[in-house]
Design a protein around this motif. Structure first.
Motif, PDB file in Angstrom:
ATOM      1  N   TYR A  33      43.870  48.528  42.309  1.00 28.54           N
ATOM      2  CA  TYR A  33      42.677  47.705  42.505  1.00 28.54           C
ATOM      3  C   TYR A  33      42.809  46.758  43.703  1.00 28.54           C
ATOM      4  N   PRO A  34      41.686  46.435  44.355  1.00 26.30           N
ATOM      5  CA  PRO A  34      41.688  45.314  45.295  1.00 26.30           C
ATOM      6  C   PRO A  34      41.791  44.021  44.486  1.00 26.30           C
ATOM      7  N   ILE A  35      42.664  43.113  44.926  1.00 20.64           N
ATOM      8  CA  ILE A  35      42.875  41.863  44.195  1.00 20.64           C
ATOM      9  C   ILE A  35      42.433  40.690  45.074  1.00 20.64           C
ATOM     10  N   PHE A  36      41.659  39.798  44.462  1.00 13.63           N
ATOM     11  CA  PHE A  36      41.160  38.624  45.174  1.00 13.63           C
ATOM     12  C   PHE A  36      41.292  37.399  44.280  1.00 13.63           C
ATOM     13  N   PHE A  37      40.947  36.259  44.846  1.00 12.87           N
ATOM     14  CA  PHE A  37      40.726  35.055  44.054  1.00 12.87           C
ATOM     15  C   PHE A  37      39.222  34.862  43.931  1.00 12.87           C
ATOM     16  N   ARG A  38      38.810  34.311  42.797  1.00  9.20           N
ATOM     17  CA  ARG A  38      37.395  34.045  42.562  1.00  9.20           C
ATOM     18  C   ARG A  38      37.279  32.832  41.656  1.00  9.20           C
ATOM     19  N   LYS A  39      36.268  32.011  41.887  1.00  7.99           N
ATOM     20  CA  LYS A  39      36.097  30.826  41.056  1.00  7.99           C
ATOM     21  C   LYS A  39      35.610  31.220  39.669  1.00  7.99           C
ATOM     22  N   SER A  40      36.261  30.682  38.656  1.00  9.44           N
ATOM     23  CA  SER A  40      35.850  30.930  37.281  1.00  9.44           C
ATOM     24  C   SER A  40      34.469  30.333  37.045  1.00  9.44           C
TER      25      SER A  40
ATOM     26  N   SER B 226      35.529  27.208  34.428  1.00 12.47           N
ATOM     27  CA  SER B 226      36.326  26.082  34.928  1.00 12.47           C
ATOM     28  C   SER B 226      36.042  25.730  36.381  1.00 12.47           C
ATOM     29  N   LYS B 227      35.432  26.664  37.107  1.00 11.78           N
ATOM     30  CA  LYS B 227      35.170  26.503  38.540  1.00 11.78           C
ATOM     31  C   LYS B 227      36.452  26.480  39.369  1.00 11.78           C
ATOM     32  N   LYS B 228      37.572  26.847  38.753  1.00 14.70           N
ATOM     33  CA  LYS B 228      38.836  26.912  39.473  1.00 14.70           C
ATOM     34  C   LYS B 228      39.115  28.349  39.886  1.00 14.70           C
ATOM     35  N   LEU B 229      39.909  28.513  40.949  1.00 14.30           N
ATOM     36  CA  LEU B 229      40.228  29.846  41.424  1.00 14.30           C
ATOM     37  C   LEU B 229      41.130  30.574  40.438  1.00 14.30           C
ATOM     38  N   GLU B 230      40.813  31.841  40.201  1.00 14.71           N
ATOM     39  CA  GLU B 230      41.631  32.691  39.356  1.00 14.71           C
ATOM     40  C   GLU B 230      41.795  34.041  40.043  1.00 14.71           C
ATOM     41  N   LEU B 231      42.824  34.769  39.668  1.00 14.77           N
ATOM     42  CA  LEU B 231      43.051  36.108  40.212  1.00 14.77           C
ATOM     43  C   LEU B 231      42.139  37.111  39.518  1.00 14.77           C
ATOM     44  N   VAL B 232      41.522  37.989  40.307  1.00 16.65           N
ATOM     45  CA  VAL B 232      40.672  39.027  39.727  1.00 16.65           C
ATOM     46  C   VAL B 232      40.924  40.352  40.436  1.00 16.65           C
ATOM     47  N   VAL B 233      40.724  41.430  39.697  1.00 19.88           N
ATOM     48  CA  VAL B 233      40.692  42.760  40.315  1.00 19.88           C
ATOM     49  C   VAL B 233      39.237  43.181  40.420  1.00 19.88           C
ATOM     50  N   LEU B 234      38.901  43.810  41.521  1.00 14.42           N
ATOM     51  CA  LEU B 234      37.546  44.283  41.757  1.00 14.42           C
ATOM     52  C   LEU B 234      37.411  45.689  41.171  1.00 14.42           C
ATOM     53  N   LEU B 235      36.493  45.846  40.216  1.00 12.26           N
ATOM     54  CA  LEU B 235      36.322  47.111  39.509  1.00 12.26           C
ATOM     55  C   LEU B 235      35.085  47.884  39.956  1.00 12.26           C
ATOM     56  N   GLY B 236      34.124  47.204  40.559  1.00 11.85           N
ATOM     57  CA  GLY B 236      32.885  47.852  40.977  1.00 11.85           C
ATOM     58  C   GLY B 236      32.285  47.148  42.173  1.00 11.85           C
TER      59      GLY B 236
END
Length: 240
Positions: free
Chosen positions: A46-53, A56-66
């Motif tokens: 997967y492509p991995i990015f940070f994205r604001k929750s 919480s509005k804090k950055l978290e790690l996410v994988v892009l699925l679509g």
């Protein structure tokens, strides 16, 4: 809608959980959160990015699925097509809740009773006939613990990256074979130029905290965007 209940071996004695991956069970989301311990396993798929929750509005790690909302290009009626399934997907319909005890928040295992995975006829039993935990529930507990501890690790990673101004906001601008243009914003990644410009003290700090390997794996995962586009093009071609 969700209806969360603290797991109870009497109230939920007969519960079963379907563990198969299928669109009917609600895993059609374009993102899934991960924790740092998963990066080495997830970066090849997967492509991995940070994205604001959103909470919480804090950055978290996410994988892009679509590439669009409620689209999971790794999930079909045949199951999940990737080497690794994120823990945040594996743990469903369970989650960690908190109860107030003596003025402190105590973590407890909860379950979403509205999940289509939850029933009393099909799937993995949650409790043994005498009330003890099944091996399945013990595995779920391990996953929830890994996620709970992993969120703390994520905060440490994000704080270090922000300290050295290594996070930048990006917008993915993509084009499909049919000419459709897609733009995905609100993503954050590693600023490669600032990474190259780090002084020795910063490099030592990041290395000692085991962040340098994570940084390079995150950057390497961006190559999977091309694979994601190929999945989308193949899906569109099948639909024609």
């Amino acid at each position: 809608m969700s209806s969360h209940e603290v797991l109870d071996n009497i109230k939920h004695q007969h519960l079963k959980v379907i563990t198969a991956q299928h669109p009917r069970y609600g895993d059609t989301h374009s993102y899934a959160t991960i924790v740092p311990s998963e990066v080495a396993l997830a970066h090849s798929d997967y492509p991995i990015f940070f994205r604001k929750s959103s909470e919480s509005k804090k950055l978290e790690l996410v994988v892009l699925l679509g590439l669009s909302e409620h689209e999971n290009l790794f999930l079909s009626s045949q199951g999940w097509d990737a080497h690794y399934i994120p823990l945040s997907i594996q743990r469903r319909p369970f989650l960690i809740g908190f109860t107030e005890q003596n003025g402190t928040h105590t973590p407890v295992v909860s379950i979403d009773m509205d999940s289509p995975r939850v029933n009393e006829d099909e799937g993995e039993s949650v409790f043994m006939p005498h009330g003890g935990q099944t091996g399945f529930l013990q595995e779920v507990n391990s996953i929830l613990l890994a996620l709970h501890e992993g969120h703390e690790h994520t905060r440490g990673l994000v704080d270090a990256l922000l300290r050295y101004e290594l996070i930048e906001t990006i917008t993915l601008s993509l084009q499909l074979d049919n000419g459709e243009k897609i733009s995905i914003d609100e993503l954050h990644t590693i600023n490669e130029q600032k990474l190259k410009d780090l002084n020795d003290d910063a490099i030592v700090y990041l290395h000692r905290h085991n962040y340098m390997q994570l940084i390079y794996l995150l950057l390497a995962s961006s190559n999977n965007i091309v694979k994601l586009i190929k999945r989308k093009n193949a899906q569109l071609k099948q639909a024609d």
